[in-house]
Enzyme design. Sequence first.
Site, PDB file in Angstrom:
ATOM      1  N   ASP A   1    -117.322  -1.509  36.817  1.00 30.62           N
ATOM      2  CA  ASP A   1    -118.235  -2.211  38.403  1.00 30.62           C
ATOM      3  C   ASP A   1    -118.685  -3.385  37.769  1.00 30.62           C
ATOM      4  O   ASP A   1    -119.545  -2.975  36.687  1.00 30.62           O
ATOM      5  CB  ASP A   1    -118.543  -1.327  39.465  1.00 30.62           C
ATOM      6  CG  ASP A   1    -117.699  -0.655  40.662  1.00 30.62           C
ATOM      7  OD1 ASP A   1    -116.995  -1.595  41.452  1.00 30.62           O
ATOM      8  OD2 ASP A   1    -117.249   0.653  40.683  1.00 30.62           O
TER       9      ASP A   1
ATOM     10  N   GLU B   1    -111.924   0.497  52.415  1.00 25.72           N
ATOM     11  CA  GLU B   1    -112.010   1.020  51.352  1.00 25.72           C
ATOM     12  C   GLU B   1    -113.770   1.404  50.994  1.00 25.72           C
ATOM     13  O   GLU B   1    -114.753   0.258  51.157  1.00 25.72           O
ATOM     14  CB  GLU B   1    -111.784  -0.425  50.212  1.00 25.72           C
ATOM     15  CG  GLU B   1    -111.169   0.404  48.732  1.00 25.72           C
ATOM     16  CD  GLU B   1    -111.223  -0.632  47.467  1.00 25.72           C
ATOM     17  OE1 GLU B   1    -111.792  -0.272  46.886  1.00 25.72           O
ATOM     18  OE2 GLU B   1    -110.595  -1.714  48.205  1.00 25.72           O
TER      19      GLU B   1
END
Lengths: 277, 404
Positions: free
Chosen positions: A62, A51
Amino acid sequence: MSGDRLSARFAACASEGRAALVTFVTAGDPDLATSAGILAALPGAGADIIELGMPFTDPMADGPAIQRGNLRSLGGGTTLKALLAMVRDFRATDDATPIVLMGYFNPILAFGPERFAAEAKAAGIDGCIVVDLPPEEAAELTPALAAHGLHLVRLATPTTDAQRLPAVLNGASGFLYYVAVAGVTGANSAAAADIAAAVARLKAATPLPIAVGFGVRTPDQAAAIAAHADAVVVGSAIVDAIGDAAEARANDIPARVAAQVAALAQAVRTARKEQAA
Amino acid sequence: MNAEIGTLRAGPDSNGHFGQFGGRYVAETLMPLILELEQAYTAAKADPAFHAELNDLLTHYVGRPSPLYFAPRLTEELGGAKIYLKRDELNHTGAHKINNCIGQILLARRMGKTRIIAETGAGQHGVATATVAARFGLPCTIYMGARDIERQAPNVFRMKLLGAEVKAVESGSKTLKDAMNEALRDWVTNVHDTFYIIGTAAGPHPYPELVRDFQTVIGKEARAQILEREGRLPDLLVAAIGGGSNAIGLFHPFLDDKSVRIVGIEASGKGLDTHEHAASLAGGRAGVLHGNKTMLLQDEDGQITEAHSISAGLDYPGIGPEHAWLHAIGRVEYQSATDTEALEGFQLLCRTEGIIPALEPSHALAAVARIAPTMGKDQIIIANLCGRGDKDIFTVAAALGVAM
C-alpha cells in the site's frame, strides 16, 4: 456459489447495463464509531460493493494514503474481532451489499484461519482478498474459506502473463481484481487503452467479473474504466479524504465520504450511456 | 533424493519452505519476478563462468579468504576454550555483507536489470550494496529508517560517497523493518528494471537460500582453516543473529557435523522481560512478514511489534526462516545477549585483542565470554566477527556516557 450477495450484485449491475462501484475503506479508520457511520452511508451513496481493509502494521503493498489509514485505525484500537462486530451491526440493516475483506495474511494467521472463516461468515462477510498470499501459499487458508462458503478473490496484475494467469485463476472466485498498475495503492494511473486491453484479455480467460483498481481517484477516471470493466475500485482517494477530514476534526465524515462516493457512482452509472451517446 | 536423506543442508524444498517456515508471501505483481529470479539463480549455480567471476571478485575485490585468527589474550582472559575469530570484518567494506552483494549483483546483471535497490539497518548492507553498484556502474537507491540514519551517520555518508541515493523512511518504527517495507514498495512499482538486493537470509524464496549460499563462503573457509590449524572440527560455533545471514553462512557447512555445538545469539536489548528486545525466537511466534513465514515479534492480533537493540543491524522483529526451522528442530541452540552485555563484549575485544568489533558481533562475543570459561582448555570455539566497529563508536560513546 450462486445465490450469494456478490453474484447477485454483479448480476443486478449487469442487468442495468453498467459497471459496479467498489469502494475501499479501512475498517476502524479513523476510529471504530466513525468507521461504522461511513460503512452505513456507503450503500445509499451508490457503493455497490464494499471492500473493507483489515488494518496491519506493515502494509507493504500500500501507498502512503492507505498506510496512514491503517495506522489511524490501529491507533484507535481496531482488532479483527472489533471489525467483525462492526460488520455484524451493518448487516442488521443491510443484508444485500456485498462486503469483501482486504488485507495481509499475518492478522488472519494470528486469529486462526478456521476461526477467521467461521466468524467472518457469521458476521456477514462475503469473501476476502489477501494481498501477500499468492496461490502458492494459499493452502493454509483456502480449505477454511471453502468450508464456510467465502470467496477468495485473486489479483491479476500487469506482470501476470499468459503463463502465470492460470495459476491465479485456479481457485479464484467472486470476481477477479485487476491491479491496473505495477505498484502500490494510490500511486500512478494506468492508460485507459491499456486497461481496456487487459480487461479483454482477462475476460477471454475467465467467466468471473473483472474489477479494476489501483490509481483510480476521480469520477472521470472511474467512468473511463467503467466503460470496459465489470467493476471499478476506488480506495486511496476515499481514504485520503477520511484522513483529511479526521485531521480537520470534522464531525461529518460519513456525510463527506457519501458525497464523494455519490459523485463516483454517478460517473460509473452513466459511463456506458455517455460512451454510447 | 536418496542422497539427501540424513542431511540438514538440503533445504529449502522446491517451494522455498524450511519445514513450516519460508515460502513466497508476496503481492501477485512480484510473483513472476520471484519465479524468474529462482530460474536465474538455478541457471547461475550450474554455470562455471558465474562461479569463476564470483570467486575472482571475492579474492581480488573483497579480499577473501578472511583469516581465522586465534585470539590468545581473549582466550587467556576467559580461561577456558581456545577462541578463534573468523575475521569477516576485514573484508572490503568492513563486514560480511559484501559476500552476498557481489553474488546478487552478478545475478542482477544476468537478468538484465539496470537499477539496484536495497534496505539497510546499520548501514553495512547499504554500504556493501552501494559499493557493488558503483563497481558495476548501476544506479542504486538505499532505503534506511530515519532513526537508523541518525545513529549511523558515518555509513550514510559512505553510501552517498559511493553514489547511492539514500532515502529516509519515516513510517512505523523508522528502522530496518520499515526500510524493508519501503524497498518492497519500490520494487513492486519498478519491477521491470529493478533488482532488489536483500541483505539478510530472509524474504521470499529464493532469497533465504541464495543469500545463505553466498554467505556460506564464511563457513566453508572456517571449516578448512580450522582443520588445517587444529586438525579437527571446532566444539562450538557462535554468531550473532538479526536476520541471521552471517550466522547461517558460518553454521550451514557444519550442520551435519553432529559433534559441533552451534549457538546463535539474538539481541535481547534491555532484557527479554522488558518487551524492548529483538529476540524473535525467544519472544516471538510464527507469522508472515516481508515475504516469508518465520518467527516474529507480534501482538496477539498479529500486528508486528517494534524491536529494540543497541545494534541497528539486529533491530528487526523477525529472523531468517532457516534459523526458525533450525530452532524448531533443535539443531541450533539460540541464546541472547543484552545491550549491556554486548557493550562489555565490545570493550573486551578492544582491550584484549586490539580489534574494534561492530556491535552486532559484540553480541556473539558476549556469549563467548559467558560460555568459554565453562569449557575445557583443549576445546575450540569459532566466533564470527562479522563486522568492524568504526561505525559504532558514536553509539558506544553515548552508551558509555562519553562526550565526543
